[in-house]
Design an enzyme around this catalytic site. Structure first.
Site, PDB file in Angstrom:
ATOM      1  N   GLU A   1     -29.982 -37.788  58.742  1.00  0.00           N
ATOM      2  CA  GLU A   1     -29.349 -38.865  57.957  1.00  0.00           C
ATOM      3  C   GLU A   1     -28.813 -38.362  56.620  1.00  0.00           C
ATOM      4  OE1 GLU A   1     -31.574 -42.523  57.801  1.00  0.00           O
ATOM      5  OE2 GLU A   1     -31.553 -42.746  59.977  1.00  0.00           O
TER       6      GLU A   1
HETATM    7  C1  FAD Z   1     -34.406 -33.666  64.551  1.00  0.00           C
HETATM    8  C2  FAD Z   1     -33.006 -34.114  64.348  1.00  0.00           C
HETATM    9  C3  FAD Z   1     -32.609 -35.358  64.811  1.00  0.00           C
HETATM   10  C4  FAD Z   1     -31.289 -35.778  64.670  1.00  0.00           C
HETATM   11  N1  FAD Z   1     -30.891 -36.968  65.223  1.00  0.00           N
HETATM   12  C5  FAD Z   1     -29.569 -37.271  65.213  1.00  0.00           C
HETATM   13  C6  FAD Z   1     -29.086 -38.429  65.906  1.00  0.00           C
HETATM   14  O1  FAD Z   1     -29.858 -39.180  66.492  1.00  0.00           O
HETATM   15  N2  FAD Z   1     -27.758 -38.662  65.913  1.00  0.00           N
HETATM   16  C7  FAD Z   1     -26.867 -37.862  65.270  1.00  0.00           C
HETATM   17  O2  FAD Z   1     -25.686 -38.117  65.323  1.00  0.00           O
HETATM   18  N3  FAD Z   1     -27.298 -36.768  64.585  1.00  0.00           N
HETATM   19  C8  FAD Z   1     -28.607 -36.456  64.550  1.00  0.00           C
HETATM   20  N4  FAD Z   1     -29.051 -35.334  63.877  1.00  0.00           N
HETATM   21  C9  FAD Z   1     -28.094 -34.530  63.158  1.00  0.00           C
HETATM   22  C10 FAD Z   1     -28.268 -34.542  61.665  1.00  0.00           C
HETATM   23  O3  FAD Z   1     -27.799 -35.725  61.121  1.00  0.00           O
HETATM   24  C11 FAD Z   1     -27.536 -33.299  61.178  1.00  0.00           C
HETATM   25  O4  FAD Z   1     -28.370 -32.225  61.505  1.00  0.00           O
HETATM   26  C12 FAD Z   1     -27.236 -33.302  59.745  1.00  0.00           C
HETATM   27  O5  FAD Z   1     -26.223 -34.209  59.489  1.00  0.00           O
HETATM   28  C13 FAD Z   1     -26.854 -31.930  59.200  1.00  0.00           C
HETATM   29  O6  FAD Z   1     -25.935 -31.232  59.990  1.00  0.00           O
HETATM   30  P1  FAD Z   1     -26.221 -29.723  60.438  1.00  0.00           P
HETATM   31  O7  FAD Z   1     -27.584 -29.660  60.967  1.00  0.00           O
HETATM   32  O8  FAD Z   1     -25.126 -29.296  61.302  1.00  0.00           O
HETATM   33  O9  FAD Z   1     -26.200 -28.904  59.092  1.00  0.00           O
HETATM   34  P2  FAD Z   1     -24.939 -28.356  58.286  1.00  0.00           P
HETATM   35  O10 FAD Z   1     -23.940 -29.440  58.138  1.00  0.00           O
HETATM   36  O11 FAD Z   1     -24.498 -27.082  58.874  1.00  0.00           O
HETATM   37  O12 FAD Z   1     -25.579 -28.109  56.866  1.00  0.00           O
HETATM   38  C14 FAD Z   1     -26.340 -26.950  56.547  1.00  0.00           C
HETATM   39  C15 FAD Z   1     -26.754 -27.024  55.093  1.00  0.00           C
HETATM   40  O13 FAD Z   1     -25.609 -27.115  54.260  1.00  0.00           O
HETATM   41  C16 FAD Z   1     -25.752 -28.171  53.343  1.00  0.00           C
HETATM   42  N5  FAD Z   1     -24.427 -28.699  53.011  1.00  0.00           N
HETATM   43  C17 FAD Z   1     -23.419 -29.036  53.836  1.00  0.00           C
HETATM   44  N6  FAD Z   1     -22.374 -29.468  53.128  1.00  0.00           N
HETATM   45  C18 FAD Z   1     -22.721 -29.413  51.828  1.00  0.00           C
HETATM   46  C19 FAD Z   1     -22.077 -29.719  50.595  1.00  0.00           C
HETATM   47  N7  FAD Z   1     -20.848 -30.199  50.528  1.00  0.00           N
HETATM   48  N8  FAD Z   1     -22.747 -29.530  49.450  1.00  0.00           N
HETATM   49  C20 FAD Z   1     -24.001 -29.039  49.462  1.00  0.00           C
HETATM   50  N9  FAD Z   1     -24.652 -28.724  50.587  1.00  0.00           N
HETATM   51  C21 FAD Z   1     -24.025 -28.911  51.759  1.00  0.00           C
HETATM   52  C22 FAD Z   1     -26.622 -29.190  54.052  1.00  0.00           C
HETATM   53  O14 FAD Z   1     -27.288 -30.022  53.115  1.00  0.00           O
HETATM   54  C23 FAD Z   1     -27.590 -28.271  54.792  1.00  0.00           C
HETATM   55  O15 FAD Z   1     -28.615 -27.918  53.920  1.00  0.00           O
HETATM   56  C24 FAD Z   1     -30.363 -34.932  64.003  1.00  0.00           C
HETATM   57  C25 FAD Z   1     -30.775 -33.692  63.510  1.00  0.00           C
HETATM   58  C26 FAD Z   1     -32.070 -33.274  63.679  1.00  0.00           C
HETATM   59  C27 FAD Z   1     -32.470 -31.937  63.161  1.00  0.00           C
END
Ligand code: FAD
Length: 814
Positions: A505
């Protein structure tokens, strides 16, 4: 009277009047008249030289002139608006939708520099209805009693069939669904407390239950679904026949979710032997909670209409639809393995899945409105599920760690007697109290109709971060007991779960760096959004009128905040308004001070950096931290009032507020240290910290007091862990720890006797089990005492023990 005194009097009187007018935000017309009169008096009776007096008259003249609106608009506002339009980048529709989501509440007051405490204090204390209470004491307790985290996580990798059935039967998935569709229709507060309880017992269950009650098909349907869609899906979702999930994240689009490439093309095809206009969908999603077992998939994709079958546009943008998972072409079922916490989570994909247009949530009219729907729902939901999961972990950790450190002895003393442990215990208790406060006050506000987008982001970030700190400390004070995994380890798995809440989220780094202040500065600032909107207004005349109004109100507000920040800093806010006149009064006053200081720092940061501020995440995140700290501190004060001002809880209140206010001070200090414009930074430092940094973190005495609140049975300890699952039953470590704590408190005199005997050399051993035997032989204790201390010894030994496994059991080698 000597002339110099008279002159000084007039000068001070003049300065006092100017600061008074600014401090109290007296309106432009009245303040212009007051300042002109004061200028007349000062220049007539004071001893200013000619240039000084002329300067004052010029300022007074300028002030009077800006009251003449036509002159002000054409000579000042118009040229400034032209410059402003060139400076400010155009807002994208996704940015605008994010900004428009939710509303501004107490966060707006804190942003104003002059908070009206009535806004917070008039909020009723959140309460549970009879139904909600019955649910928490009944099905929720029963579900907790059925859970064996080791079985779920290590042995089965899933909830048992019986537990799935129980969850569905008792409508755990339907807390937010209205009663008329068969749901429980719980308040946000009750929803939060159920998640808190479940999270205190099992992260797998709290995640499983949390998702359908947060952002998902149920929430989206209730807000945007057509009546037919609601009738079709909500009863099934309420009864548990339907299992929902919501799929937004894809491999290429995580944090930047608006960049999804999953597509829906409007086209004609066969549906039930008839040609219809529908959507051909292709998607590849990952990390989707409940996807492997879902029956209905909420899907976010980008909608295209190349043949203009539904309108003139080629692209509609992000759209949300509900897709039954048995539709041909839908793939699901495979699982990810999130951090050893095996709740159902996995990928899903779809290849050329054709569905009718009315699968779009809200029907065809809602094509392209998916992003708006998501950010609007998230603006509230982020305050509930993840913060409550963190609070559940916090309540359990406080309850367990307090008892454990009391019954675990080293160097002949309970480890809770060591100052290093006390420090960790104080953090556990203090952060648990802060999380409880933030969640209960914010969810209470949601139940009163608020949709606080910025506080939701604050809670999402800070509660999950506090949860992580608490989990770390709980691990440390438990030592090896928390490291050795097995059925007896009740700490390790919640520690492992912390990164999940941090990531979902809106991952935390992004939430802190971009959302809290980035969104808050525009959203909560009394004038910035109005200025932006005026600059984008197509009707030039209206745009200028609105800009002029906002601009001059903004200038007055900035001057007022400069004055308030300085006066409140010099006086340590001693004379500022507080809604209470009790022992906590000073904290309210400190929040007044930091609200003004924050308002000044934000305004000057925006003024000096403009649109660049958004990219300077290190700076904007610190400003967000200041806002978060004063928000959290204010919820602590309100929570204390809501709970009836229990004086035993005062150390927790003091620790929590002090920690937050110290954080606010340090973050402001670091912000000023790093501000690129060094002259401005120096000026702001003189305004905000004229007496230096005066706030100190919790003292050692306070730290020890807070720790002692959770290491002995007390009402404070019970209130702090009010919603944790603490029932005494053989499978519940929290209940068993409490039992052992009570028994050892009851046997304290016997233990003291044994200790004395050891000191006197009557018994030799330092190990309790042997001491009992020695005392028995020597007739030191009577039979009743022996039985009592033996029971303590046995209960404590059981709790201190850890699991071991045969080579075959270990690593599932058989
Ligand atoms: C257990 C789990 C359950 C989930 N359930 C769902 C679900 O039900 N439905 C769904 O749609 N998604 C779900 N997700 C997805 C979740 O919302 C995403 O993992 C999340 O949005 C982050 O995306 P990413 O993991 O690709 O990280 P990335 O986007 O690759 O981010 C990596 C890091 O970069 C940082 N970052 C990125 N952009 C910026 C910025 N502009 N400034 C500073 N920092 C930044 C982030 O904070 C993070 O620390 C789930 C994820 C997990 C792990």
């Amino acid at each position: 009277m000597p002339e110099i005194i008279v002159d000084l009097f007039w000068l001070l009187a003049f300065i006092f009047i100017v600061l008074f007018v600014a401090y109290h935000r007296i309106n432009l017309m009245v303040s212009s008249l007051i300042i002109t009169t004061s200028t007349y008096l000062y220049t007539s009776f004071g001893d200013g030289n000619f240039i000084w007096n002329m300067t004052l008259w010029l300022i007074a003249g300028a002030l009077l002139t800006i009251n003449i609106v036509p002159i002000r608009r054409s000579r000042i506002s118009k040229p400034l608006l032209d410059i402003y339009r060139k400076m400010v980048p155009k807002m994208s529709s996704t940015e605008r939708e994010a900004l428009e989501a939710g509303n501004v509440w107490w966060d707006g007051e804190l942003f104003s520099g002059m908070p009206n405490w009535d806004v917070l204090m008039s909020m009723p204390s959140p309460t549970l209805s009879a139904d909600e209470k019955t649910f928490l004491d009944g099905p929720c307790e029963e579900l907790c009693s059925m859970l064996d985290d080791w079985e779920i996580s290590h042995v089965n990798g899933d909830l048992s069939e019986e537990i799935w059935k129980f969850i569905k039967k008792h409508k755990f998935f339907a807390m937010i669904i209205p009663k008329k569709y068969g749901g429980l229709e719980f308040s946000s507060y009750a929803n939060a407390m159920v998640i808190t309880k479940l999270a205190s017992r099992s992260a797998v269950v709290s995640s499983t239950v949390g998702v359908p009650n947060s952002l998902g098909p149920g929430e989206l349907l209730m807000h945007y679904g057509t009546e037919e869609q609601k009738e079709h899906y909500l009863p099934g979702l309420a009864s548990g026949e339907e299992i929902p999930c919501f799929a937004l994240t894809s491999p290429e689009a995580g944090s930047d979710a608006s960049a999804i490439i999953d597509s829906g093309i409007i086209c004609k095809d066969q549906w039930n032997n008839e040609e219809i206009i529908g959507i051909r969908l292709n998607w590849d999603k990952r990390y989707i909670t409940l996807a492997p077992v879902a029956t209905v998939l909420g899907l976010a994709f980008k909608l295209h209409d190349p043949d203009h079958l539904i309108g003139d546009a080629d692209e509609y943008g992000i759209t949300a639809a509900l897709i039954p998972t048995n539709t041909p072409g839908v793939s699901f079922g495979r699982r990810h393995y999130p951090m050893n916490i095996p709740f159902q989570n996995g990928p899903t994909s779809g290849q050329d899945v054709f569905v009718p247009l009315d699968y779009i949530i809200g029907g065809k009219d809602m094509a392209g409105k998916g992003w708006k729907m998501l950010v609007e729902c998230l603006s509230v939901g982020r305050a509930i599920t993840l913060p409550s999961s963190a609070a559940g972990g916090g309540q359990a950790a406080a309850y367990a760690s307090g008892a454990y450190t009391q019954i675990r002895k080293q160097f002949n003393l309970p480890i809770s007697e060591f100052d290093g442990i006390k420090e960790a215990l104080a953090r556990i208790a203090g952060y648990a109290y802060t999380m409880n406060s933030a969640i209960s006050v914010t969810s209470g506000a949601i139940d009163e109709g608020e949709k606080p987008a910025v506080p939701s982001a604050i809670l999402k970030y800070h509660c999950t971060e506090m949860g992580r700190k608490v989990a770390n400390d709980a691990m440390d004070v438990h030592g090896g007991k928390a490291v050795m995994m097995g059925p007896k380890n009740y700490i390790g798995r919640s520690f492992m779960a912390t990164p999940i809440a941090i990531t979902v989220e809106g991952a935390n780094i992004l939430t802190r760096s971009l959302i809290i202040f980035g969104q808050g500065a525009v959203r909560c600032h009394p004038f910035v959004l109005k200025e932006l909107e005026a600059a984008e207004e197509k009707d030039q005349k209206k745009g200028l009128k609105n800009f002029d109004k906002a601009l001059f109100a903004h200038i007055g507000y900035a001057i007022s905040n400069l004055s308030r920040s300085l006066i409140l800093a010099i006086t340590q806010a001693k004379y500022s308004k507080s809604p209470v006149n009790t022992i906590t009064k000073r904290y309210y006053q400190h929040i007044n001070r930091y609200s003004a200081a924050f308002a000044v720092a934000s305004d000057f940061a925006m003024l000096s950096l403009g649109g660049e501020l958004k990219k300077k995440e290190l700076l904007s995140a610190r400003l967000g931290d200041v806002l978060s700290s004063i928000y959290l501190a204010s919820t602590v004060l309100k929570h204390y009032e809501n709970q009836g001002c229990k004086s035993e809880d005062l150390p927790l209140v003091e620790w929590s507020v002090r920690t937050q206010m110290y954080e606010a001070q340090e973050k402001l200090h670091n912000f000023l240290n790093n501000m690129p414009n060094r002259i401005l930074a120096f000026f702001l430092r003189c305004n905000i910290f004229p007496r230096g940094r005066s706030y100190s973190p919790p003292s050692d005495i306070l730290t020890k007091k807070v720790a002692s609140l959770i290491t002995a049975t007390s009402k404070s300890r019970d209130r702090l862990s009010e919603f944790a699952y603490t029932t005494l039953e053989p499978g519940n470590p929290l209940g068993l720890l409490q039992e052992a704590l009570l028994l050892s408190e009851d046997a304290a005199l016997i233990e003291a006797k044994l200790n004395q005997a050891r000191k006197d050399g009557i018994i030799q051993s330092s190990y309790l089990g042997h001491q009992i035997e020695e005392a028995k032989k020597q007739g030191l204790l009577n039979t009743q005492e022996i039985e009592k201390i033996k029971l303590v010894h046995q209960k404590v030994s059981d709790l201190l023990s850890v699991d071991d496994f045969s080579q075959n059991e270990f690593g599932k080698k058989q």
